[in-house]
Enzyme design. Structure first.
Site, short mmCIF file in Angstrom:
data_model
loop_
_atom_site.label_atom_id
_atom_site.label_comp_id
_atom_site.label_asym_id
_atom_site.label_seq_id
_atom_site.Cartn_x
_atom_site.Cartn_y
_atom_site.Cartn_z
CG ASP A 1 46.43 35.79 37.64
OD1 ASP A 1 45.92 35.78 36.51
OD2 ASP A 1 47.59 35.42 37.88
CG ASP B 1 44.78 35.97 32.40
OD1 ASP B 1 45.36 37.06 32.25
OD2 ASP B 1 45.39 34.89 32.51
CD GLU B 2 47.72 39.96 35.22
OE1 GLU B 2 48.03 40.05 36.42
OE2 GLU B 2 48.54 39.76 34.32
#
Length: 427
Positions: free
Chosen positions: A8, A111-112
């Site tokens: 993350d 983003d993860e």
């Protein structure tokens, strides 16, 4: 034992925007060091907070709250508009780096992602050293930091990555649950929303540990099926598989869990627009045509519902997907606040498969009607007659432009008004 990494990015939007600004001007203010947010419009005071700096957090600014509310808490707040082309570029760089280790990756947002570490475990002395190596490489080569959670399943890996930040590696194995997970407030457990947390506290259940030791039948009595899910998660139970991206999937879709409940059709359709663009782009990238589109809604009561509709002609046009999604939404939504929205396409065909044109495609029939007009007591259809070859060329041209210059470089004329109001981020 399987090992899953949850990777993350720390304050992704803020970090990426800060890096971009400093790269252009070394004397620029580092957004990460002052009260700042990404999202919204300072002049109009519209929009929501997409990301916040640590100094902004000290003023009580929260992700997902209106910009106007954030400004009341901190009048000196620095507001930076989102740069989606930049974020997409940084996300691609991250995924390319991670794919150099393994292809067993499930990206769940810009983003993860989850990574199955098990197949590559022998390449490293330990999971911790592997995670630290990956995190340090991301920091050195890409310039931003990540948190990595290590656990035997996706749930615990995600919970572990949310521990102390930034630039940290954490583990959460079964024997660590009593010490690391159970003391946390019940509201920090994944899939326990604000309303569920309040109801649990009213029942005297304040920590994840207390939830884990509550009779699951009691929880089901008060929360129905969601009660069982919360009990399982509190005990670290999660059997969900890693869904590795593949072009051979039976369907392509995307959904987003919203940071704040959506209560109006206008807000919902802004999100459906962005989802349609993403799903359409994925269909075209995989050279597939969808025959069916489905809209999924999850309410803040955790009830879910969905409805599907066959396309008049198999296709991958984002505009067509959006029109169908809006019609399905209008038929489906019961006015309960919405926690999650999703669009899913299925019954996929290769783009070179023989396709029979419908009356719509040949321009013989058009259901385009004045706004608000009703047909036989039902909502006016959203279909438009579109030349399929022209639409295909348009989509391909737009995809090339967006790939080179970013997704906001070009907007469909028919959707431009709505696109300006589209959500700033979807997961």
């Amino acid at each position: 034992m399987s090992l899953i990494f949850h990777i993350d990015v720390n304050s992704a939007y803020l970090s990426w925007s800060a890096m971009e600004r400093l790269g252009k001007d070394e004397s620029a203010v580092d957004l990460r060091t002052v009260p700042s947010i990404i999202g919204g419009d300072e002049k109009s005071r519209h929009g929501v907070v997409l990301a916040k700096s640590i100094p902004a957090k000290k003023y009580g600014v929260r992700t997902g709250e209106p910009v106007a509310a954030a400004l009341r808490k901190c009048p000196s707040l620095l507001i930076i508009p989102p740069d989606h082309a930049l974020y997409s570029k940084m996300s691609r760089r991250l995924m390319n780096l991670l794919h150099s280790y393994t292809s067993d990756i499930e990206q769940v947002s810009i983003d993860e992602c989850y990574m199955d570490f098990t197949p590559i475990a022998r390449q490293f002395s330990s999971p911790l050293s592997a995670a630290r190596t990956i995190a340090d490489r991301i920091k050195t080569e890409l310039g931003f930091t990540v948190n990595i959670g290590i656990a035997p399943n996706k749930l615990l890996a995600k919970m572990a990555s949310d521990f102390e930040k930034p630039d940290k590696v954490h583990t959460l194995f079964q024997d660590e649950i009593p010490d690391k997970l159970w003391p946390l407030p019940v509201g920090e457990l994944f899939m326990v929303g604000h309303s569920s947390a309040e109801r649990l506290m009213q029942l005297g259940i304040r920590t994840i540990g207390e939830l884990a030791h509550t009779d699951p039948d009691f929880l089901q009595l008060h929360f129905k099926s969601h009660g069982k899910l919360m009990w399982e998660y509190a005990n670290g139970i999660d059997h969900s598989p890693l869904n590795v991206d593949s072009h051979t999937l039976k369907g392509i879709g995307n959904s987003t869990t919203l940071s704040a409940d959506v209560t109006t059709a206008e807000e919902a359709k802004q999100i459906l627009l962005a989802l349609s663009e993403q799903v359409g782009a994925r269909l075209r990238k995989s050279h597939q045509l969808a025959q069916t589109v489905t809209v999924e809604i999850k309410y803040n009561t955790f009830q879910s519902c969905s409805r599907q509709m066959p396309l008049a002609t198999p296709g991958s046009s984002s505009g067509v997907l959006y029109e169908y999604a809006c019609r399905l939404f209008d038929e489906l939504w019961n006015r309960t606040p919405i926690r999650l929205l999703g669009i899913r396409t299925s019954k996929l065909l290769s783009e070179d498969a023989p396709v029979q044109l419908s009356l719509f495609d040949m321009g013989i029939v058009s259901f385009e009607e004045p706004a608000g007009k009703q047909t036989s007591g039902k909502p006016a259809p959203a279909f438009r007659h579109i030349n399929p070859e022209k639409q295909k060329k348009l989509d391909e041209t737009m995809d090339r432009i967006r790939q080179k210059y970013g997704k906001d470089a070009v907007v469909r004329g028919s959707l431009m008004k709505k696109q300006k109001k589209s959500p700033d981020d979807l997961t």
